[in-house]
Every structure is written in structure tokens, then in C-alpha cells.
Design a protein around this motif. Structure first.
Motif, short mmCIF file in Angstrom:
data_model
loop_
_atom_site.label_atom_id
_atom_site.label_comp_id
_atom_site.label_asym_id
_atom_site.label_seq_id
_atom_site.Cartn_x
_atom_site.Cartn_y
_atom_site.Cartn_z
N GLY A 281 -11.02 4.27 30.25
CA GLY A 281 -12.14 4.95 30.91
C GLY A 281 -12.72 4.19 32.08
N ALA A 282 -12.27 2.96 32.30
CA ALA A 282 -12.82 2.16 33.40
C ALA A 282 -12.27 2.64 34.74
N LEU A 283 -13.00 2.32 35.80
CA LEU A 283 -12.61 2.74 37.15
C LEU A 283 -12.44 1.50 38.03
N TRP A 284 -11.50 1.55 38.96
CA TRP A 284 -11.39 0.44 39.90
C TRP A 284 -10.91 0.92 41.27
N VAL A 285 -11.17 0.10 42.27
CA VAL A 285 -10.81 0.45 43.63
C VAL A 285 -9.49 -0.21 43.98
N GLY A 286 -8.51 0.61 44.41
CA GLY A 286 -7.19 0.07 44.73
C GLY A 286 -6.76 0.41 46.13
#
Lengths: 388, 300
Positions: A281-286
Motif C-alpha cells: 500500500g505504500a507509494l513512492w516516486v520513481g
């Protein structure tokens, strides 16, 4: 006497294997007349070896394609592009030593790497002095391209990335309070944490806890307890993919119920393998997303999967782009000379890479989009795009 | 209040682990006078061995408790043997040499172990399989897990067991004798070689138990974890008075207290290590031999 014999044999084995390991990766020094050599200052060993391995894979694939097509065209003559890789052990001091080695070698015309911001920093004065044009594929720290003419990069900067994370947390996730836990020993982590805090507070949010730790630490419970007490809507962990799982696990174990958000250093499946349920459920910027790839990126992903039997991560993709940028710069330069290649790099105004369209400004930083990735059912899924 | 209790649980967990790490370090120093910088890397090798044993045992049984006990016992025996071999091959021939040579040798042994693991097992991070049931407790606002209780009790048990061994058994008495005066002890018919081997084996076995407990709390490891383990165990041992086992336990808990309390009270958590090592310097300024250390008289 027996012990001495054993010790001597062991010594002999190690000396022999040490020499075997010392053979230059790209063959003998010097090189043939129809070759152009560049150095790869890479994080092969150290506590995050996936960086080095992915970097090398991206570079190798690009070289294979370029050389299969005949090589680099310089003034009507085709040259083979050859890489020489040295290990910086994911340590700034070793990265500087590697840069010095490349700088001292007249046959090395450019450098790719290091990939990590903390490793890039000490190499800057060295390549500046040696006028060695360099491209870092993955290092996003803002200061790298400031006040020097020889460092370029294939990725966006932390100024942009930190602001994207803050805006996304505030606008899309509706977070009004946030906390940060970051590694204070790396320029990269500190940069993202600081820029995030600045942007998030400018927008009207509040950063309720701003906690740090030192490199190699495993226990974050004291800081996390403090963070959980402040009850933030979202927790930013701008740290490397091998460290985040432990942080997420300890936060959950201490009763944290909110969301996790991360930066581009989350970009490898290692995070999923080590983090499992804790990062769900975590979000990250790629830098790019495999599932919304352009035609060019699709071709790259297909070739990469065929060669290595795995999906390319951000690091591999950016290294691939960096090699193509270098090849283009050499062709622009029209001669095999460090300063000319530097000018060749500076003359690239726009490039369509596998990690998206890059518009170069005068500082050596590309202007490009970022993607938000969500971790869903133990996999990375494209979630949103953030334009500059 | 809830936060204070939560931090107390954090402190007990961290302190138990630091104490176990420092014991092995301190004991070897007490008997041989060697600052064994290979300790952290022996711990690292133990972690890898535990990882492989646990993975292998899980393929045969699903009882996680049996796997925990069996893998820890097997690994402790194997690592004890490894430590004994290291002592025989690397340290024993240097027994008459200056202390500094031994310290350098122990650093070399540590690096050798680290690079052997790097070469043969690769530098990637691994995750220890879960060997304790995943049970969470919440009392008021305090969250703790079953493994934390296990860590604290297990560490306590090992410390008491070691205490009894040193105080009550013949070997324990002999160890204390060698630690006080090795020459006099050998004149009394105590085999110094045997006692030194015992010290290394016990030190390594306790490090293995430490690794097993450490793996429950911090399950992700790589070939470099030994370096930090060295720092912590060395600091804790010196803080408590190196060579003294009770001192090592005290030092471990004190170090953990500084690590847990300083982010609580300081405005910026990045000051934590500055505070931790300032405490160490202060303690040593006031009491150069450490909190429970005895002043030794240098005989010329």
C-alpha cells in the motif's frame, strides 16, 4: 610448523585469487585504435550491491546495441564504445579514488556514475580539474550540477522530487500532517527530507516530526515511537530499498496505522522481497513505470528481459539512457577529446530516453516527468504521473 | 506515560541485545587480554549460518519453535568450533607477541571472514525467516510483540547461566584464576590453552545466541553488519569495564539507554551518536577502567 604451512598455503591462495580479481574488467589497458573508452564508477560491492549490478546491466545492454549497430560515428569513422568498470564500494572516499584513476588515464574520455549522490560529491572537484565529462545516471542531489561544467545527469533532481512527494502527499493523499525519518549521513536522504519539509509546510501542511539516524543502524524504535506519538497522516522514508523494510516493519510493530511514502531510492524489487506485507500500500516516486512504457521503453524492457530474465529497475533504465546520452555527445563532439565531448553533452537540448523525454537546461539537469508507483499485492503498479 | 513505557520496552529489547554482544567481547578480553575485533564478523557468520539452518529446517518441520531452538543450538556449536579454530590458527602463535599485534590480527580475521562471505554468498541483503509466532500485544498505548519478551527473557537466562557457570563450576573458577593471574594459574595445574579455548567457544556461542535474538528484532542482514556490532559491543564493554562480565551487561543497557533516551529528549535526533559517545568519554574520564572495571597494576 604445521600451522605455518597451513597459513602459508592460505596466504598463497588469497594472493593468487586477489590477482585474479584485479584483472581490468574491460581487458588490457590502452585499448585499440578503433575504440572509445569511458569509465564506470560503480557501486559494485558495499551494503547495497543491487545498485551496481543494475547499473552494469543497463550499461552493458546499451553498449551491446550501440556496438552491434556499428558503434559511435566520429567524423565519419566508426568507433566501438568500451566500458571500464571500477568498484567504489558504495563509499564516497573510494568513489573519489576511482574518479582520480579515470582522470589520470588519457584513454578514458568520460565517466558514467557514481550512482549514489554521496558518492558523486567528492568526485566533482576531481573531474572538474581533469576536465572529464561525467554523467551520473541516478544521483539526484541538487548540488551535483551546481557550480561545475562537467557533471551532467540522466535523472531529475531532489528539488523536483521532494516537491513532487510533498504535493502528492498533500493534494492527492489529503495528508495535513507528516513525519520524516531519514539517514543523516547521505546528501541524498537529507536533501529529500529538507525539500519535502519546506514544500509541505509552504502548502499549509505541518511536519510534526523530523527524525534521523546514522548509516548502518538497525534500530529506529526510539525515533519511531516519537513519530507515532505525534500521529502524522503520512510518514516519509526517503531511504534506500534495503533499509526501508526494517523501518516500515518497526513502525507497524509499534502501532503505526498511517501511510508510508518514499522516494526514488525505493526503486528495486529488493524492497518487495525484504519488506513483504509491511510495505504493502505504500507509494513512492520513481523515474519510470514498466506498465505505462512508451514504445521505446517497451523495446528496452523486452531486450532487458530477454538478456537478464528480470524486469529493469530505475537504475538500469537510467544507466541505459546515460550511455546513449554519452554516445550522442561523442557524435556531437566530432572528435575524441574530453572537452569536446563535454561541449557535445551540453549541446544536447532534448533527448527521448526510455525514462521519458528529457529537456536539458544550462545546468546539466534534464527536465522530465516523475511517476508515482504504488505497491499493490506485492508488486509495483503505476499510479500517477507528476509533470515538472 | 504510555510513551515512556513504550520507550522502556524499546530500551529493554535493545539493552538485552547489546549486553549479550558485549559479554563475549569482554570475556575474551578478561581471559586473554585480547580486544577481539573479529567478534562482530563472527556474529555476522553466525547470522548467515542461522539463516541457512533455519531455511533448511523449515523445509522439514513447520514448528517454528523447534526450528528456533535447533538452529540456534547447532549454529552455536558450529560457531564455537570456528572461534576455537581461529584462536588456534591466528591468535595462539602470537601469544608472546605485543598486544597490538593481536589486535591487528583480530581485525584481519574479521575482514577475512567478511570477504569470504562476500565472495561466496554475495553482498545482497537477506531476510531471516520468522522463527517466533507473530503475536502482538497492546496494553493501553504500549505495543509490544512476543519476540521482544523472548529476547529479554532469553538474554536474562543466558546471563544468569553464565554467571552460575563462572561462579560455581570448576572450569569457571579456573577461568577466573587465569583472568586474575595466568602464570600463577598455570603453576596451580590449570591448562591455560584449555581455558582460553573455553573462553573463545563460550564467547562465540553467546554471540550466536545474540545473533539469533538480533535476527528476530532486525531480520534484514548483509555481510557488513559485523562492523556496527563491533562498535556497539566494544563501546558497551569499555563503558562497563572491559574484562568484567557484569560490567558488559551494565554497559550494554547503558548504551541502549543513551540510544533510546537521547532522541526522546533532544530536539534533533541526529545528535544521538554525539551524546552516546560523549557519555563514553565522560565515564572514562571519571573512571578510566570503566564503570565496574578494576584498576590493573602494570607490572614491570
Amino acid at each position: 610448523m604445521k600451522i605455518k604451512a597451513i597459513a602459508f598455503t592460505m596466504l598463497l591462495i588469497f594472493v593468487v585469487s586477489a590477482f585474479a580479481g584485479c584483472a581490468p574488467a574491460g581487458g588490457q589497458q590502452g585499448g585499440a585504435a578503433d575504440e572509445i573508452r569511458f569509465g564506470l564508477n560503480n557501486e559494485i560491492t558495499g551494503d547495497n550491491p543491487v545498485i551496481g549490478a543494475s547499473s552494469r546491466k543497463g550499461v552493458d545492454l546499451a553498449l551491446e546495441e550501440i556496438n552491434a549497430a556499428g558503434g559511435v560515428n566520429v567524423g565519419g569513422k566508426k568507433y566501438k564504445l568500451v566500458v571500464e568498470e571500477l568498484d567504489n564500494e558504495f563509499k564516497p572516499e573510494s568513489a573519489a579514488a576511482v574518479a582520480q584513476k579515470f582522470a589520470d588515464r588519457p584513454d578514458i574520455v568520460a565517466m558514467i556514475g557514481p550512482n549514489d549522490s554521496a558518492d558523486v560529491m567528492p568526485t566533482i572537484p576531481i573531474i572538474e580539474k581533469a576536465k572529464l565529462p561525467s554523467i551520473t545516471p541516478w544521483a539526484t542531489a541538487v548540488d551535483i550540477t551546481k557550480n561545475n561544467d562537467y557533471f551532467f545527469r540522466a535523472c531529475f533532481t531532489d528539488d523536483f522530487q521532494g516537491a513532487v512527494i510533498a504535493k502528492f502527499a498533500y493534494e492527492d493523499e489529503g495528508a495535513r500532517t507528516a513525519a520524516v525519518l531519514y539517514d543523516m549521513s547521505n546528501d541524498y536522504n537529507v536533501g529529500i527530507a529538507t525539500i519535502f519539509r519546506k514544500t509541505f509546510e509552504e502548502m499549509g501542511g505541518k511536519v510534526v516530526e523530523f527524525q534521523s539516524y546514522g548509516r548502518g543502524e538497525k534500530d529506529f524504535k526510539s525515533q519511531l515511537t516519537k513519530i507515532i506519538q505525534a500521529n502524522p497522516d503520512i510518514l516519509l522514508l526517503p531511504n534506500f530499498f534495503a533499509e526501508v523494510p526494517l523501518q516500515a516493519e518497526q513502525a507497524r510493530s509499534l502501532g503505526y496505522k498511517g501511510k508510508f511514502i518514499g522516494s526514488d531510492t525505493w526503486g528495486d524489487v529488493e524492497l518487495l522481497r525484504l519488506g513483504g506485507e509491511y510495505v504493502e500500500g505504500a507509494l513512492w516516486v520513481g523515474h519510470y513505470a514498466v506498465d505505462i512504457a512508451s514504445d521505446k521503453a517497451k523495446a528496452f524492457i523486452k531486450a532487458y528481459e530477454a538478456k537478464y530474465n528480470e524486469k529493469p529497475n530505475d537504475i538500469a533504465a537510467l544507466n541505459y539512457d546515460a550511455v546513449y546520452l554519452l554516445a550522442k555527445a561523442i557524435e556531437n563532439a566530432g572528435k575524441i577529446d574530453r572537452v569536446a565531448i563535454r561541449n557535445g553533452l551540453a549541446s544536447i537540448k532534448e533527448y527521448e530516453g526510455v525514462t521519458g523525454n528529457m529537456q536539458f537546461n544550462d545546468t546539466g539537469d534534464p527536465v522530465k516527468t516523475a511517476v508515482i508507483i504504488k505497491i499493490e499485492n506485492g508488486a509495483f503498479k503505476y499510479y500517477a504521473t507528476a509533470k515538472p | 506515560m504510555g510513551v515512556l513505557l513504550q520507550q522502556a520496552v524499546n530500551l529493554l529489547q535493545l539493552g538485552s541485545i547489546y549486553a549479550l554482544l558485549a559479554i563475549g567481547f569482554s570475556m575474551v578480553y578478561g581471559i586473554v587480554g585480547l580486544v577481539n575485533f573479529a567478534h562482530g564478523d563472527i556474529f555476522m557468520v553466525a547470522t548467515y549460518l542461522l539463516f541457512f539452518l533455519a531455511t533448511w529446517l523449515f523445509s522439514m518441520t513447520s514448528s517454528s519453535f523447534a526450528v528456533l531452538l535447533a538452529s540456534t543450538a547447532l549454529a552455536a556449536a558450529a560457531i564455537g568450533l570456528l572461534a576455537m579454530i581461529i584462536e588456534r590458527v591466528a591468535y595462539k602463535p602470537l601469544r608472546g607477541a605485543p598486544k597490538v599485534s593481536l589486535v591487528v590480527t583480530s581485525l584481519a580475521v574479521g575482514l577475512l571472514l567478511q570477504h569470504l562471505v562476500l565472495e561466496f554468498l554475495g553482498p545482497n541483503s537477506q531476510r531471516v525467516p520468522r522463527m517466533v509466532p507473530d503475536i502482538k500485544f497492546t496494553v493501553g498505548t504500549v505495543n509490544f510483540e512476543f519476540y521482544q519478551i523472548l529476547i529479554i527473557l532469553f538474554a536474562l537466562f543466558i546471563m544468569l547461566l553464565l554467571n552460575q557457570f563462572i561462579r560455581r563450576t570448576r572450569t569457571g573458577v579456573a577461568m577466573r584464576a587465569v583472568s586474575q593471574d595466568a602464570t600463577a594459574a598455570s603453576l596451580m595445574g590449570i591448562s591455560k590453552d584449555f581455558i582460553i579455548s573455553v573462553a573463545f567457544v563460550i564467547g562465540a556461542a553467546i554471540a550466536t545466541v545474540g545473533a539469533s535474538l538480533y535476527g528476530m528484532a532486525y531480520p534484514i542482514f548483509d555481510p557488513y553488519i559485523g562492523q556496527m556490532i563491533n562498535w556497539w559491543s566494544f563501546t558497551a564493554a569499555v563503558l562497563g569495564g572491559i574484562g568484567n562480565i557484569r560490567g558488559a551487561v551494565l554497559g550494554g543497557f547503558l548504551l541502549a539507554a543513551v540510544m533510546v533516551i537521547s532522541p526522546m529528549v533532544l530536539p534533533v535526533s541526529s545528535y544521538r551518536d554525539i551524546v552516546a559517545f560523549s557519555v563514553l568519554i565522560l565515564v572514562l574520564l571519571v573512571k578510566p577502567s570503566g564503570l565496574l572495571g578494576k584498576r590493573s597494576i602494570q607490572k614491570v
